[in-house]
Write a protein that holds these residues in place. Structure first.
Motif, PDB file in Angstrom:
ATOM      1  N   GLN A  42    -118.565 -24.441 -47.772  1.00 57.95           N
ATOM      2  CA  GLN A  42    -118.989 -25.512 -48.669  1.00 57.95           C
ATOM      3  C   GLN A  42    -120.067 -26.378 -48.003  1.00 57.95           C
ATOM      4  O   GLN A  42    -121.036 -26.785 -48.650  1.00 57.95           O
ATOM      5  N   ARG A  53    -114.229 -31.800 -55.124  1.00 55.34           N
ATOM      6  CA  ARG A  53    -114.789 -30.993 -54.044  1.00 55.34           C
ATOM      7  C   ARG A  53    -115.531 -29.801 -54.644  1.00 55.34           C
ATOM      8  O   ARG A  53    -114.988 -29.120 -55.512  1.00 55.34           O
ATOM      9  N   SER A  66    -106.088 -18.303 -58.771  1.00 56.38           N
ATOM     10  CA  SER A  66    -106.584 -19.686 -58.727  1.00 56.38           C
ATOM     11  C   SER A  66    -105.532 -20.628 -58.177  1.00 56.38           C
ATOM     12  O   SER A  66    -105.816 -21.519 -57.371  1.00 56.38           O
ATOM     13  N   ARG A  96    -110.639 -24.585 -62.638  1.00 55.11           N
ATOM     14  CA  ARG A  96    -109.882 -24.812 -61.396  1.00 55.11           C
ATOM     15  C   ARG A  96    -109.433 -26.272 -61.271  1.00 55.11           C
ATOM     16  O   ARG A  96    -109.192 -26.774 -60.173  1.00 55.11           O
ATOM     17  N   SER A 100    -118.043 -29.170 -59.026  1.00 53.93           N
ATOM     18  CA  SER A 100    -116.659 -29.525 -58.766  1.00 53.93           C
ATOM     19  C   SER A 100    -115.819 -29.217 -60.000  1.00 53.93           C
ATOM     20  O   SER A 100    -116.335 -29.156 -61.121  1.00 53.93           O
ATOM     21  N   TRP A 110    -120.888 -24.126 -57.079  1.00 57.77           N
ATOM     22  CA  TRP A 110    -120.899 -25.346 -56.281  1.00 57.77           C
ATOM     23  C   TRP A 110    -120.849 -26.613 -57.121  1.00 57.77           C
ATOM     24  O   TRP A 110    -121.231 -27.689 -56.661  1.00 57.77           O
ATOM     25  N   ARG A 122    -116.967 -26.116 -55.467  1.00 55.96           N
ATOM     26  CA  ARG A 122    -116.371 -24.789 -55.325  1.00 55.96           C
ATOM     27  C   ARG A 122    -117.437 -23.712 -55.466  1.00 55.96           C
ATOM     28  O   ARG A 122    -118.304 -23.788 -56.346  1.00 55.96           O
ATOM     29  N   LYS A 123    -117.347 -22.714 -54.630  1.00 55.11           N
ATOM     30  CA  LYS A 123    -118.293 -21.605 -54.685  1.00 55.11           C
ATOM     31  C   LYS A 123    -118.204 -20.871 -56.017  1.00 55.11           C
ATOM     32  O   LYS A 123    -119.214 -20.488 -56.612  1.00 55.11           O
ATOM     33  N   THR A 124    -116.980 -20.644 -56.511  1.00 50.18           N
ATOM     34  CA  THR A 124    -116.802 -19.876 -57.733  1.00 50.18           C
ATOM     35  C   THR A 124    -117.338 -20.596 -58.959  1.00 50.18           C
ATOM     36  O   THR A 124    -117.543 -19.967 -59.997  1.00 50.18           O
ATOM     37  N   ASN A 126    -104.897 -19.980 -54.346  1.00 52.18           N
ATOM     38  CA  ASN A 126    -105.967 -20.552 -53.536  1.00 52.18           C
ATOM     39  C   ASN A 126    -105.844 -22.067 -53.439  1.00 52.18           C
ATOM     40  O   ASN A 126    -106.030 -22.663 -52.375  1.00 52.18           O
ATOM     41  N   THR A 127    -105.513 -22.697 -54.549  1.00 53.73           N
ATOM     42  CA  THR A 127    -105.391 -24.159 -54.553  1.00 53.73           C
ATOM     43  C   THR A 127    -104.213 -24.618 -53.709  1.00 53.73           C
ATOM     44  O   THR A 127    -104.290 -25.638 -53.020  1.00 53.73           O
TER      45      THR A 127
END
Length: 414
Positions: free
Chosen positions: A178, A392, A356, A286, A401, A399, A394-396, A359-360
């Motif tokens: 990130q 924050r 999802s 997400r 939030s 970028w 996220r790449k998915t 990962n969280t």
């Protein structure tokens, strides 16, 4: 190698330099021997040969690192991995004669890319208004020798502004990936402010460098002080076998994540498996909600807590809930009756079908490490943690939030 004999007296020689052994070692290396084989023939430890080639840190406190062995102790004849000074003289002479790169490479027995890279990296820029490059062999040799000593100063240590930016994001618990993507977006025209995430990891975990303070490693998701090569399989709780609707019956619109209304849920277990909190993650954005379970994780308690949080959203944003086969959701029929939200269950040992949420939950371990007594964190504290994670990047999400994406999609759909 006929003029060299392994010394018979193998006792330690103290600080005496192995000049003849070192010259013989490098001659063998230039003849194509491996480092281990050359060390065996010369009669030295393989670690000694490695230090001669790469240099090393002196064990004494406050002493300077030892650079690689100088070229003056090597035999300049024969082939080598690196260009020699006589080869650079040949390149300069042939370039003045307008010879092509492939012709020079063929004459020296080198790859064309080696000659091209040499001309690009070690040429000298001259001129004022209209600068041009001239290949000067002795200057090129000096440039090459200056780049050889190890260890080198890292890019982060050499740029205080870059180090400060990375440290600031690590304090906010951003991951190295990130941080890297944020740097690229924030400083698009400044290559000195861009690094790869492996550079950040090495700066944190290397024991021989001090680019970043090692205490910042605790800000990473794992919080480890040393790198771990692989994860061990997680032990899973027993599943219940009561009637349930399986995941393959979930609406198809939930699979492509096009509509922001399908949720994934799970429990995060606290100290001694006696405490827990529930997490709810919207699949498309997400977006995260954390549900406190101060009275335990009995099915009725979980049902009441989840229902109170899910009912805060309109029905258009709560079309389904996906869960694993944990016993805490044995009251799923009553939950559906109370909220109108159908619950779908994943097959056993299939955590990737709730990726999802899994990962969280890993992100949450930065705030609530394993062994944390979760009931001490009230709902207000959990909401603050969820808000920080929702803001924050996220790449998915390209970028963005989760909060930005959730607001955008819900506003558009409404």
């Amino acid at each position: 190698m006929d003029d060299f004999e392994v010394r018979r007296d193998r006792r330690p020689q103290g600080r005496k330099k192995l000049v003849r052994e070192r010259a013989a070692y490098f001659r063998l290396m230039e003849q194509g021997y491996s480092s281990r084989e050359a060390c065996r023939i010369v009669g030295i430890d393989p670690r000694t040969g490695k230090k001669w080639r790469n240099g090393h840190h002196s064990p004494g406190l406050g002493q300077k690192p030892v650079p690689p062995a100088g070229r003056g102790e090597r035999d300049s004849s024969g082939s080598s991995r690196y260009l020699r000074e006589d080869e650079r003289l040949h390149i300069a002479d042939r370039r003045r004669e307008k010879a092509g790169i492939r012709t020079i490479a063929r004459e020296l027995g080198r790859y064309p890319s080696t000659i091209s890279r040499e001309l690009r990296r070690n040429a000298t820029v001259v001129g004022g208004v209209r600068p041009r490059t001239i290949y000067r062999p002795h200057a090129a040799q000096a440039h090459a020798d200056a780049r050889k000593p190890r260890p080198k100063t890292g890019k982060i240590a050499a740029n205080p502004q870059l180090a400060e930016a990375i440290q600031g994001k690590l304090h906010r618990k951003w991951s190295p990936e990130q941080i890297v993507c944020w740097l690229r977006r924030t400083f698009p025209a400044r290559p000195e402010m861009r690094v790869c995430w492996e550079t950040i990891y090495q700066a944190l975990y290397s024991r021989t460098r001090s680019d970043l303070h090692r205490s910042l490693a605790r800000s990473l998701r794992t919080g480890r002080s040393m790198r771990k090569p692989r994860r061990q399989a997680q032990c899973r709780r027993p599943r219940f076998l009561t009637p349930m609707v399986m995941l393959d019956q979930r609406p198809a619109e939930a699979d492509d994540r096009a509509v922001p209304s399908h949720w994934e849920g799970d429990l995060v277990i606290g100290r001694g498996h006696q405490t827990a909190m529930a997490t709810l993650v919207e699949r498309t954005t997400r977006y995260l909600m954390i549900v406190a379970l101060p009275h335990g994780r009995l099915p009725e308690r979980v049902r009441e807590a989840l229902a109170s949080h899910m009912q805060a959203f309109p029905p258009s944003l709560t079309r389904s809930l996906t869960w694993d086969q944990g016993s805490e959701m044995s009251a799923h029929a009553a939950f559906t009756a109370d909220t109108g939200i159908p619950v779908y269950f994943c097959p056993p040992a299939s955590p990737w079908q709730r990726g999802s949420n899994e990962n969280t939950n890993g992100l949450l371990r930065q705030y609530f490490p394993k062994g944390t007594d979760l009931p001490v964190h009230d709902q207000a504290q959990l909401d603050a943690v969820a808000a920080e994670l929702n803001h924050r990047p996220r790449k998915t999400l390209g970028w963005e939030s989760p909060a930005e994406r959730f607001t955008t999609l819900t506003t558009t759909n409404n």
